[in-house]
Write a protein that holds these residues in place. Structure first.
Motif, short mmCIF file in Angstrom:
data_model
loop_
_atom_site.label_atom_id
_atom_site.label_comp_id
_atom_site.label_asym_id
_atom_site.label_seq_id
_atom_site.Cartn_x
_atom_site.Cartn_y
_atom_site.Cartn_z
N GLY A 244 0.82 -1.20 0.00
CA GLY A 244 0.00 0.00 0.00
C GLY A 244 0.85 1.25 0.00
O GLY A 244 2.10 1.20 0.03
N ASP A 245 0.17 2.38 -0.02
CA ASP A 245 0.89 3.66 -0.03
C ASP A 245 1.71 3.87 1.24
O ASP A 245 2.65 4.67 1.26
CB ASP A 245 -0.12 4.81 -0.18
CG ASP A 245 -0.80 4.79 -1.54
OD1 ASP A 245 -0.23 4.17 -2.47
OD2 ASP A 245 -1.90 5.36 -1.66
N ASP A 246 1.31 3.16 2.29
CA ASP A 246 2.05 3.31 3.55
C ASP A 246 3.26 2.39 3.64
O ASP A 246 3.93 2.34 4.68
CB ASP A 246 1.11 3.06 4.73
CG ASP A 246 0.49 1.66 4.67
OD1 ASP A 246 0.74 0.92 3.68
OD2 ASP A 246 -0.27 1.30 5.60
N GLY A 247 3.53 1.67 2.58
CA GLY A 247 4.69 0.79 2.58
C GLY A 247 4.47 -0.53 3.26
O GLY A 247 5.41 -1.33 3.40
N MET A 248 3.24 -0.79 3.69
CA MET A 248 2.94 -2.09 4.31
C MET A 248 2.46 -3.08 3.24
O MET A 248 1.84 -2.69 2.23
CB MET A 248 1.85 -1.92 5.36
CG MET A 248 2.23 -0.98 6.51
SD MET A 248 3.36 -1.73 7.69
CE MET A 248 2.18 -2.56 8.76
N THR A 250 0.06 -5.61 1.55
CA THR A 250 -1.40 -5.68 1.58
C THR A 250 -1.93 -7.05 1.18
O THR A 250 -3.12 -7.31 1.28
CB THR A 250 -2.01 -4.63 0.64
OG1 THR A 250 -1.47 -4.82 -0.68
CG2 THR A 250 -1.69 -3.22 1.12
N LEU A 289 7.38 2.34 -4.43
CA LEU A 289 8.04 2.45 -3.13
C LEU A 289 9.25 1.52 -3.02
O LEU A 289 10.18 1.81 -2.27
CB LEU A 289 7.04 2.12 -2.02
CG LEU A 289 6.01 3.19 -1.68
CD1 LEU A 289 5.01 2.66 -0.63
CD2 LEU A 289 6.69 4.44 -1.14
N LYS A 492 6.91 -3.75 7.77
CA LYS A 492 6.75 -4.24 9.14
C LYS A 492 5.64 -5.27 9.33
O LYS A 492 5.42 -5.75 10.44
CB LYS A 492 6.54 -3.06 10.10
CG LYS A 492 7.80 -2.17 10.18
CD LYS A 492 7.71 -1.15 11.26
CE LYS A 492 8.93 -0.22 11.28
NZ LYS A 492 10.21 -0.94 11.33
#
Lengths: 534, 152
Positions: A244-248, A250, A289, A492
């Motif tokens: 995702g955009d948050d780097g997690m 998905t 990313l 993470k």
């Protein structure tokens, strides 16, 4: 089509994925495992048919490029003297492994400190010891306590595999030399255990155990994990892990059994695809990313590929030994396991007895070594070899080197169009010295045991059974891919649990350590559920 | 995958008959025996391209030396050409010999001749003697071999 996010997505149903699935199942989370191969049918294994030995060179070959099953992906291994051995299916490589199940030594976790080579692990033997024990109980192992080559341990062992004629003959050779040997810890049950029937000496362990006595993950962990509610989807090949955009992470995009593209969303992604498949997947999971591949800020994904280079030394004896009967393993020696700089190399190796072989492999081996001629002399020469060969392999510790690596081949693709891996690997001088030492010592043992002829091969060409090091663990994000409990430094909610995370290879078969590590990482996850992503 | 041509079959049959000929002493057939050769053709399909290339190379050697294909050579001529073939195409020659062995040594007649029961290992299994565990006594008395670290 997307579905409700699952709690945990495990990619790969082999040794580590199975152990992780079982361990996490007690949390009652929604756990889904995607496996590119199918569920095995033991009654279709080669040992149930007359052509059992030939099929090991066909649909049960250890090499995916020779096996060419629909569940396999090709590997460009042109730049490696050692070819890959793996299996894709529920149980993974344990379907074909011999079941040799030793633990690492305490020194294996501290090679930099002790010997100034490689890197130290961020964990030690004592950290893993309870998980080794738990894994032994789940798998069912045969062996004997009291081995002076190891610390006292917590293993529950069934009686050891029979010595047989071959093991006894070689034990005499070791004793004449005054060198260590011990019954192997082996994932083959010698008494009925956990609903499984004991070994009946089929002798075809390397092509799947029709008896179910060998502890492949499909008969050990998976039945328990499935009963506990884990969802296993077979014939599902993952193309990439999504972010995702948050780097997690998905979830993942995969192809189902019909070849249709599917997407699954997950709160946690666990990669368990072995030392080749895992870096392949991470390197194929590029995004804005993560332009160099997922979890790869260190640049180490795919690097430090380690096999165990094997030296094979076989002796020909005057009288019949065990031949094709009985498990391949019986005893091992760790006389030359720990570092002795006077030997000319650092670290060491295990001598692992190979009990015997069937007539096909006997004749093929002896023809390769020029011991059985073409023509009229073939028949008597073959009869002088069949059932009369036994010997050993030196399982050599392979030190990490960044130039030994997995990359993505620019042209090669699997049947779903997913870019395939390429391996680049060279043997180090340290390894060559170690193999030479192993051949010399093994030859001495065989001579002492009465062998009339000795044949050796190093490295074993199709001997890349152990795939390690390509996403290693460590506390420093610049020098490792995952942290000391298996979580990616960069992402993470992404965990890696297969042989990729090994920092060094040790000089023993890795499966018990792979599974102990998976159980350890699972416990770390369970103990941190409230703040897993901090 | 294409089937082997009749010419390829003749060449291969002549070659495998050289690799493992019949033996009256051991009462076993040649690898060119019809039943065994059928198995060889089937198993060779996995290596179809390499077999095709190798058999063409073998015939070319025969033509260069004697102006006929390999299968039409005399026994002595075949020996000579096969020796050259093994020198110049070692990997392909080894592959053909390997496939020949994997088919030959699962024929009932051959298995019986070498003392093997012609049956699959499962479900009967085999007996392996336990062995003399007193052999381990000298090792039991040894000091620890493993290297101590600060934690173990």
């Amino acid at each position: 089509m997307s579905e409700e996010p699952v709690d945990v997505l495990i990619i790969g149903a082999g040794a580590s994925g199975a152990a992780m699935a079982w361990s996490l199942a007690e949390t009652k989370m929604h756990i889904v495992c995607l496996e590119q191969g199918g569920l095995m049918n033991p009654l279709a294994y080669p040992s149930t048919e007359r052509d059992w030995e030939a099929r090991r060179q066909g649909d049960f070959s250890i090499n995916p490029n020779l096996r060419k099953l629909p569940s396999d992906y090709p590997i460009n291994e042109d730049d490696s003297p050692i070819k890959v051995a793996n299996f894709n299916g529920v149980g993974g490589g344990t379907i074909l492994y011999a079941g040799h199940y030793p633990r690492f030594h305490p020194s294996d976790f501290k090679v930099k400190t002790l010997d100034g080579v490689g890197e130290d692990w961020p964990i030690d033997y004592e950290t893993l010891q309870p998980y080794y024990g738990e894994n032994d109980r789940m798998t069912g192992i045969a062996g004997l306590a009291g081995d002076p080559a190891y610390p006292r341990d917590n293993a529950h062992r069934l009686p050891p595999l029979p010595l047989g004629k071959a093991g006894a003959r070689l034990a005499e050779g070791f004793n004449k030399k005054g060198w260590h040997w011990w019954p192997s810890d082996t994932a083959i049950i010698t008494e009925d255990y956990d609903g499984r029937a004991k070994c009946i000496n089929l002798g075809a362990c390397g092509a799947g155990c029709a008896q179910g006595a060998k502890g492949s993950a499909d008969v050990t962990y998976w039945p328990h994990a499935l009963r506990a509610g884990v969802e296993l989807r077979t014939r599902c090949r993952v193309r990439e892990i999504t972010v995702g955009d948050d780097g997690m992470a998905t979830g993942a995009i995969y192809y189902d059994a019909n070849g249709d593209e599917q997407e699954i969303q997950a709160h946690v992604v666990v990669v368990a695809c072995n030392g080749i498949g895992t870096p392949r997947m991470l390197l194929n999971s590029k995004s804005t990313l993560f332009p160099d591949g997922l979890a790869n800020s260190s640049g180490l994904v795919g690097k430090n590929l380690m096999f165990h280079p094997y030296a094979s030394v076989q002796g020909v004896f005057e009288d019949a030994l065990d031949g094709y009967a009985g498990p391949a393993k019986a005893i091992r020696s760790q006389e030359f396991y720990e570092t002795d700089p006077e030997r000319g190399f650092m670290r060491g190796y295990t001598l692992e007895i190979t009990r015997g072989m069937g007539p096909i492999r006997t004749v093929q081996t002896a023809m390769t070594h020029g011991r059985i001629p073409w023509g009229a002399g073939h028949h008597q020469a073959a009869r002088d070899m069949i059932e009369r060969i036994t010997g050993m392999v030196a399982v050599c510790e392979d030190l990490p080197e960044e130039h030994n690596r997995v990359t993505i081949d620019p042209d090669l693709k699997d049947s779903n169009g997913i870019p395939a891996p390429k391996i680049s690997y060279t043997l180090s001088e340290n390894t060559k010295q170690m193999m030479d030492h192993g051949i010399a010592r093994a030859s001495e043992i065989l001579s002492a045991a009465g062998a009339k002829d000795i044949m050796s091969e190093a490295p074993i060409r199709y001997g890349g059974w152990h795939l390690m090091g390509t996403a290693r663990m460590g506390k420093d994000p610049d020098k490792s891919v995952v942290n000391e409990w298996g979580r990616s430094h960069d992402v993470k909610n992404l965990f890696i649990i297969d042989g990729s995370i090994f920092v060094t290879s040790a000089g023993v078969n890795p499966t018990s350590t792979i599974q102990a590590l998976a159980l350890y990482v699972a416990d770390q996850m369970k103990s941190r559920l409230a703040n897993l992503f901090d | 995958m294409t089937d082997f041509t009749e010419d390829e079959k003749r060449t291969l049959s002549a070659l495998v008959d050289m690799i493992i000929p019949a033996s009256e002493v051991h009462d076993v057939p040649s690898a060119a025996d019809a039943a065994i050769f059928t198995t060889i053709l089937s198993d060779a399909q996995r290596h179809r391209d390499r077999f095709g290339t190798a058999l063409a190379a073998l015939n070319e050697l025969a033509r260069q030396a004697h102006d006929v294909v390999f299968a039409n050579l005399s026994a002595d001529q075949r020996d000579s050409i096969a020796t050259t073939f093994r020198e110049e195409h070692a990997d392909d020659a080894a592959l053909i010999a390997s496939v020949t062995a994997q088919c030959y040594y699962r024929d009932d007649r051959v298995m019986l001749s070498i003392g093997m029961e012609p049956r699959p290992p499962h479900p009967l299994g085999y007996v392996v003697e336990q062995g003399d565990w007193s052999l381990l006594d000298p090792v039991r008395g040894r000091d620890d071999l493993y290297r101590k670290t600060d934690t173990a």
